[in-house]
Design an enzyme around this catalytic site. Structure first.
Site: not given
Ligand code: PLP
Length: 429
Positions: A244, A280-282, A319, A323, A348-349, A377
């Site tokens: 997050g 869980e960083p993405g 994105r 959002y 076409c949107e 994303y």
């Molecule tokens: C999407 C997600 C993440 C990653 O979130 P980021 O904002 O990209 O860090 C981690 N854990 C869970 C359960 C998620 O659904």
């Protein structure tokens, strides 16, 4: 921090001019920087120094949904990262890229029986359960396969993450996790089920968080819950604090909290927990490690400012439409001159709009443009809407570059469909 810089008048990804890639692969194309990905893992890992438990560093389980490209996952697996997966497909990708199964966490509100069975056979590290009903199903599947599922419940702490509503997940009205107040009952029920080994708690309140306060509040609630669960006799060995943390999209805005500030907050919030921490960083790992490279098809006059029509569209980068996301848009060859423009794709949107009345580098027909911070994303959400083939992806490392997903020929889209015999005649029977 990223490795996309203007050198000798042209934007490079590390040592490779973006023009070299565009000339060879065409546009639109996603370009990733391996050095940036590695750097972000290192920065995040350093920020978590001192959080070892029983001599083990926290597990960094990359959220695969942010960027599931096999080359990206391979770079991360090489660095010792685990994976947070939300589908059987993501699990398969993570394992194929070399992520050890015991470093995999399976999240998601709707795991199917087949996905559960697959993950049990692979013997993944942890299932993050999102309901008591899911615990019952997983128990049945595990018992049938004669396996044990190591589980945590994802707890919904009912805090407002202060981010966009569509990426906020920790409010009681969101679909995610079990309500905080029902946690004692959920753990008691799971502990009594065959095939489940309760081992932890999990929380994830949303994405692109730019304020540590809601995270701190959520973690405080989790800390209290760990105490009460242990008092009730549960063994809590892992605490999964989710992902997050936000990344800077707009250089004119205050930067989100640094990984170091996040790490300091976590150290304070988790003092005395005596758990192995999982993160869980993405976005934090890959967001700034990618750009979407496009070309200007033409510039069309508009009422207030001109429309810059680029060859990438909402199907390539969803994105902004999904959002209201803001991406910095830069010329690959900035001329030092700026103008105000609307940047749109050919789909076409009306939603196929990347920016309105944006002050940006002046560009004209044929110029190349980069959408910055497009590593997370982005390609993963691409679709073939308007029969536009999926966007290719390239990875750069130093002076080397390689196509890591080829441009899909439009023939592949057509070949994926099939036409029943009876549709080829105009009669009704
Ligand atoms: C999407 C997600 C993440 C990653 O979130 P980021 O904002 O990209 O860090 C981690 N854990 C869970 C359960 C998620 O659904």
């Amino acid at each position: 921090m990223d490795h996309f810089d203007i050198r000798d008048g042209a934007m490079h990804a590390e040592g490779v001019p973006l023009d070299t890639i565009a000339d060879a692969v065409g546009t639109p194309v996603y370009v990733y920087s391996a050095a940036t990905i590695r750097r972000h893992v290192t920065v995040f890992r350093d920020a978590l120094a001192g959080l070892e438990h029983d001599g083990r560093a926290p597990l960094i389980a990359f959220a695969v949904k942010a960027n599931p490209n096999a080359a990206v996952l391979t770079v991360l697996a090489q660095m010792g990262c685990g994976a947070d997966v939300v589908s059987g497909g993501e699990l398969k990708r993570a394992l194929a890229a070399g992520v050890p199964a015991d470093r995999v966490v399976f999240s998601g509100v709707g795991k199917t029986v087949d996905e559960m069975a697959y993950a049990l056979e692979a013997d993944i590290g942890q299932f993050n359960l999102e309901s008591e009903e899911e615990a019952e199903t997983l128990s049945t599947v595990a018992a049938k396969l004669d396996r044990t599922a190591r589980v945590a419940f994802r707890v919904n702490p009912d805090v407002d993450a202060g981010t966009h509503a569509k990426i906020s997940t920790g409010r009681s009205e969101n679909k995610f996790g079990i309500p905080f107040d029902t946690a004692p009952q959920a753990y008691a029920r799971a502990a009594a089920l065959p095939g489940l080994a309760v081992q932890g708690v999990a929380v994830h309140i949303g994405s692109q968080l730019t304020d540590l306060h809601p995270l701190k509040q959520a973690f405080a609630r989790i800390g209290a819950l760990i105490q009460s669960l242990r008092a009730a006799g549960h063994v809590i060995e892992t605490a999964d604090l989710g992902g997050g943390l936000g990344v800077p999209y707009d250089p004119a805005k205050p930067a989100p909290p640094s990984p170091a500030a996040y790490g300091a907050m976590v150290r304070e919030a988790t003092a005395g927990w005596a758990c192995r921490l999982i993160f869980e960083p993405g976005r934090l790992i890959v967001g700034n490690a990618g750009v979407l490279l496009t070309s200007v098809i033409r510039v069309k006059p508009g009422v207030r400012s001109p429309f810059v029509i680029v060859d990438a569209a909402m199907n390539d980068l969803m994105r902004p439409a999904l959002y209201d996301a803001w991406h910095n848009i830069r010329a690959v060859h900035p001329k030092g001159d700026r103008f105000e423009a609307n940047v749109v794709g050919p789909v076409c949107e009306t939603g196929d709009t990347f920016a309105m009345q944006r002050g940006m580098d002046r560009v004209e027909e044929g110029d190349r443009v980069a959408f910055m911070t497009a590593g997370a994303y982005a390609a993963t959400m691409a679709s073939t809407y308007n029969s536009r083939p999926l966007t290719p992806e390239v990875m750069v490392s130093g002076n080397k570059w390689a196509i890591v997903r080829a441009r899909q020929p439009v023939e592949a889209l057509i070949a994926a469909d099939s036409v029943p015999e009876w549709a080829t005649s105009s009669s009704e029977d």
